[in-house]
Design a protein around this motif. Sequence first.
Motif, PDB file in Angstrom:
ATOM      1  N   VAL A 120      11.913   4.351   6.275  1.00 47.34           N
ATOM      2  CA  VAL A 120      11.700   4.987   4.964  1.00 47.34           C
ATOM      3  C   VAL A 120      11.515   3.926   3.879  1.00 47.34           C
ATOM      4  N   ILE A 121      12.304   2.866   3.910  1.00 45.83           N
ATOM      5  CA  ILE A 121      12.188   1.784   2.912  1.00 45.83           C
ATOM      6  C   ILE A 121      10.801   1.128   3.003  1.00 45.83           C
ATOM      7  N   GLY A 122      10.325   0.866   4.225  1.00 49.49           N
ATOM      8  CA  GLY A 122       9.008   0.259   4.409  1.00 49.49           C
ATOM      9  C   GLY A 122       7.890   1.138   3.875  1.00 49.49           C
ATOM     10  N   LEU A 123       7.952   2.443   4.148  1.00 50.48           N
ATOM     11  CA  LEU A 123       6.924   3.364   3.655  1.00 50.48           C
ATOM     12  C   LEU A 123       6.953   3.458   2.131  1.00 50.48           C
ATOM     13  N   SER A 124       8.154   3.475   1.549  1.00 55.65           N
ATOM     14  CA  SER A 124       8.265   3.521   0.084  1.00 55.65           C
ATOM     15  C   SER A 124       7.663   2.268  -0.546  1.00 55.65           C
ATOM     16  N   LEU A 126       5.292   0.325   0.747  1.00 54.46           N
ATOM     17  CA  LEU A 126       3.831   0.372   0.890  1.00 54.46           C
ATOM     18  C   LEU A 126       3.215   1.320  -0.136  1.00 54.46           C
ATOM     19  N   SER A 127       3.843   2.477  -0.335  1.00 54.74           N
ATOM     20  CA  SER A 127       3.315   3.453  -1.298  1.00 54.74           C
ATOM     21  C   SER A 127       3.310   2.882  -2.709  1.00 54.74           C
ATOM     22  N   LEU A 128       4.414   2.218  -3.079  1.00 54.25           N
ATOM     23  CA  LEU A 128       4.507   1.636  -4.424  1.00 54.25           C
ATOM     24  C   LEU A 128       3.487   0.516  -4.627  1.00 54.25           C
ATOM     25  N   SER A 129       3.379  -0.395  -3.642  1.00 51.76           N
ATOM     26  CA  SER A 129       2.461  -1.527  -3.792  1.00 51.76           C
ATOM     27  C   SER A 129       1.012  -1.058  -3.830  1.00 51.76           C
ATOM     28  N   SER A 130       0.677  -0.031  -3.040  1.00 47.08           N
ATOM     29  CA  SER A 130      -0.699   0.493  -3.059  1.00 47.08           C
ATOM     30  C   SER A 130      -1.002   1.141  -4.402  1.00 47.08           C
ATOM     31  N   TYR A 131      -0.051   1.920  -4.905  1.00 45.13           N
ATOM     32  CA  TYR A 131      -0.258   2.631  -6.171  1.00 45.13           C
ATOM     33  C   TYR A 131      -0.342   1.672  -7.350  1.00 45.13           C
ATOM     34  N   MET A 132       0.476   0.617  -7.318  1.00 43.03           N
ATOM     35  CA  MET A 132       0.594  -0.254  -8.489  1.00 43.03           C
ATOM     36  C   MET A 132      -0.499  -1.314  -8.564  1.00 43.03           C
ATOM     37  N   PHE A 133      -0.882  -1.945  -7.434  1.00 41.24           N
ATOM     38  CA  PHE A 133      -1.842  -3.049  -7.582  1.00 41.24           C
ATOM     39  C   PHE A 133      -2.854  -3.221  -6.451  1.00 41.24           C
ATOM     40  N   MET A 152      -2.283 -13.623  -3.684  1.00 42.50           N
ATOM     41  CA  MET A 152      -1.496 -13.906  -2.487  1.00 42.50           C
ATOM     42  C   MET A 152      -0.196 -13.096  -2.469  1.00 42.50           C
ATOM     43  N   MET A 153       0.413 -12.904  -3.654  1.00 35.90           N
ATOM     44  CA  MET A 153       1.645 -12.132  -3.733  1.00 35.90           C
ATOM     45  C   MET A 153       1.405 -10.675  -3.343  1.00 35.90           C
ATOM     46  N   GLU A 154       0.285 -10.113  -3.789  1.00 38.01           N
ATOM     47  CA  GLU A 154      -0.036  -8.722  -3.461  1.00 38.01           C
ATOM     48  C   GLU A 154      -0.308  -8.552  -1.975  1.00 38.01           C
ATOM     49  N   ILE A 155      -1.024  -9.502  -1.375  1.00 33.73           N
ATOM     50  CA  ILE A 155      -1.284  -9.462   0.075  1.00 33.73           C
ATOM     51  C   ILE A 155       0.032  -9.606   0.842  1.00 33.73           C
ATOM     52  N   THR A 156       0.902 -10.504   0.375  1.00 30.35           N
ATOM     53  CA  THR A 156       2.194 -10.711   1.034  1.00 30.35           C
ATOM     54  C   THR A 156       3.037  -9.442   0.974  1.00 30.35           C
ATOM     55  N   MET A 157       3.037  -8.772  -0.171  1.00 25.26           N
ATOM     56  CA  MET A 157       3.796  -7.533  -0.328  1.00 25.26           C
ATOM     57  C   MET A 157       3.279  -6.456   0.623  1.00 25.26           C
ATOM     58  N   PHE A 158       1.958  -6.394   0.790  1.00 19.77           N
ATOM     59  CA  PHE A 158       1.370  -5.425   1.700  1.00 19.77           C
ATOM     60  C   PHE A 158       1.825  -5.684   3.137  1.00 19.77           C
ATOM     61  N   TYR A 159       1.714  -6.935   3.587  1.00 22.08           N
ATOM     62  CA  TYR A 159       2.093  -7.238   4.971  1.00 22.08           C
ATOM     63  C   TYR A 159       3.603  -7.095   5.186  1.00 22.08           C
ATOM     64  N   PHE A 160       4.403  -7.428   4.166  1.00 23.00           N
ATOM     65  CA  PHE A 160       5.855  -7.228   4.265  1.00 23.00           C
ATOM     66  C   PHE A 160       6.165  -5.746   4.474  1.00 23.00           C
ATOM     67  N   SER A 161       5.458  -4.883   3.742  1.00 15.84           N
ATOM     68  CA  SER A 161       5.700  -3.434   3.827  1.00 15.84           C
ATOM     69  C   SER A 161       5.328  -2.888   5.196  1.00 15.84           C
ATOM     70  N   GLU A 223     -11.378   9.304   1.658  1.00 12.55           N
ATOM     71  CA  GLU A 223     -11.994   9.538   0.348  1.00 12.55           C
ATOM     72  C   GLU A 223     -11.465   8.583  -0.717  1.00 12.55           C
ATOM     73  N   GLY A 224     -10.598   7.646  -0.323  1.00 17.82           N
ATOM     74  CA  GLY A 224     -10.093   6.660  -1.263  1.00 17.82           C
ATOM     75  C   GLY A 224      -8.743   6.996  -1.867  1.00 17.82           C
ATOM     76  N   MET A 225      -8.143   8.133  -1.465  1.00 16.94           N
ATOM     77  CA  MET A 225      -6.833   8.527  -2.007  1.00 16.94           C
ATOM     78  C   MET A 225      -5.723   7.963  -1.120  1.00 16.94           C
ATOM     79  N   TRP A 226      -5.685   6.630  -1.040  1.00 18.29           N
ATOM     80  CA  TRP A 226      -4.741   5.967  -0.138  1.00 18.29           C
ATOM     81  C   TRP A 226      -3.305   6.150  -0.583  1.00 18.29           C
ATOM     82  N   ALA A 227      -3.022   6.020  -1.850  1.00 18.57           N
ATOM     83  CA  ALA A 227      -1.648   6.132  -2.346  1.00 18.57           C
ATOM     84  C   ALA A 227      -1.079   7.521  -2.050  1.00 18.57           C
ATOM     85  N   LEU A 228      -1.902   8.564  -2.233  1.00 19.62           N
ATOM     86  CA  LEU A 228      -1.459   9.929  -1.936  1.00 19.62           C
ATOM     87  C   LEU A 228      -1.090  10.067  -0.460  1.00 19.62           C
TER      88      LEU A 228
END
Length: 615
Positions: A120-124, A126-133, A152-161, A223-228
């Motif tokens: 659940v923490i990992g999914l949360s 990923l959802s936040l990082s996708s929505y925010m940046f 690089m920080m944004e890519i790192t956050m994505f892979y961490f998630s 359709e591009g609604m990844w955060a949803l």
Amino acid sequence: MSCLEIYNKDTMKKKEGDEETRDGTVDFYGRPSIRSNSGQWVAAIVILLNQGLATLAFFGVGVNLVLFLTRVLQQNNADAANNVSKWTGTVYIFSLVGAFLSDSYWGRYKTCAIFQVIFVIGLSSLSLSSYMFLIRPIGCGDEVTPCGSHSMMEITMFYFSIYLIALGYGGYQPNIATLGADQFDEEHPKEGYSKIAFFSYFYLALNLGSLFSNTILGYFEDEGMWALGFWASTGSAVIALILFLVGTPRYRYFKPTGNPLSRFCQVLVAATKKSSVEAPLRGREEMYDGDSQGKNASENTGRRIMHTDEFKFLDKAAYITARDLDDKKQDAVNPWRLCPVTQVEEVKCILRLMPIWLCTIIYSVVFTQMASLFVEQGAAMNTNISDFKIPPASMSSFDILSVALFIFLYRRVLEPVANRFKKNGSKGITELHRMGIGLVIAVIAMVAAGVVECYRLKYADKSCTHCDGSSSLSIFWQAPQYSLIGASEVFMYVGQLEFFNAQTPDGLKSFGSALCMMSMSMGNFVSSLLVTMVVKISTEDHMPGWIPRNLNKGHLDRFYFLLAALTSIDLVVYIACAKWYKSIQLEGKNEMQDMSDDDEDDSKSEEEREKDSKV
């Protein structure tokens, strides 16, 4: 009916209601489980619902991950396919971590709860990082609007998630399957049959959970609604966790049995120390079987395992020497010098499983193509029906529907017919038979995928720059290859779950389920390695290669035919290993089988006597 008969009947019902399970399960407070108010299908259905919702959450990320990498992070097809394969492989490697903690220290329930929280923490995250940046500009990541560059920080956050998701789902998955099987007492005839059926329904729940993510969530993400889509996955995981905790009072539990690695090492060290010791004349009679009450032989591992003749070198760990006799007199048996027969047989069981497990890896290479190259192939086909555009990843719905259909056909049609015609003493269609059938169907699936790719290239526009939908061949021509993979899963993966759960000792059941997932893991890594090798070799002399970014200039069909050839070779090796394999022999189960056989013989003899009296 007399008062005495009514009293006796009520007493029998009360005794049956208070009957304890025979397999050693306990309730949440550590007391022996009562059959009538614990486990069985009530608890199993809660676990199946939990599995369906967790799978929906996981595949809400995984099924379109390859498109996220290409459209949002701007990776090419080969790199994206490799990254997805590595990520999926890591998911299943973490299953070993979960299985080890479960069997050794935490138990299956606690392990499932902890790793679901991590999930659940990992999914949360990923959802936040996708929505925010990550999804910038807003609405990017569809077929038309490209996303901007990322730091690089944004890519790192994505892979961490996503690797936190891998840890959570991987550690949870083998234990939820085994916890579900624990709700049925295999020493009880009716519950034993339900336990076998549970694995089919478990795999069905897994596929039905992914059906929603492959269709509805897949459409929104395409359709591009990844955060949803990612937030929907997070919500599903939260509901799954709550539902799992609600079932706590009803579950049956097995206590953890201690570190299996130390038990394995003890056998190997003890056998090596006694390498020069000759085998005793009376065989098993002169081998150590625990203390005088027979407790040590199985106190850590469950039921006793019958002695077998394979890997005789390991038997030396159980040979009793003069030094061992002196230690026994002083009640100071050294476990690094003398091991019970059951402990030795534990090691033998795992060694016998290894060749079968290795043969399942190539199948997993075939299976993993659905999440990578099948999606890329579908994206290059005609995905339009009138004004509606079909997301390429949603074609895996045919795989899911095929799984549901073939589970029904196998349980309701094929298995009853096979049992009707099986000979006396025959086991009918075994798990090993089914896994072999799965390999055969996988070969056919790869040939079908290769033929479809040949026709896709025939009708493709090879001069295109953005080649999504560049072939006039309809994406529905992929339906046969997805359906064949689904049929093969029912025979291979359901068979694997049953086989590894049945053939592992009582103290290693989660490890048995993890072996099935490790097969998928190794399949993903082998697939990644194979793609890398094929790309490197096929791009020599400045050629576009078999799997270029523009598939219309490549030969993906040759890669599919290569997989068909490798799977055919693997099938031949598998048949040889399956013929060599000897099943585990558990003392309790064999005694019950002998009793049931004796009852059948008695009933047959009574029928014969009745016929004789009539004559």
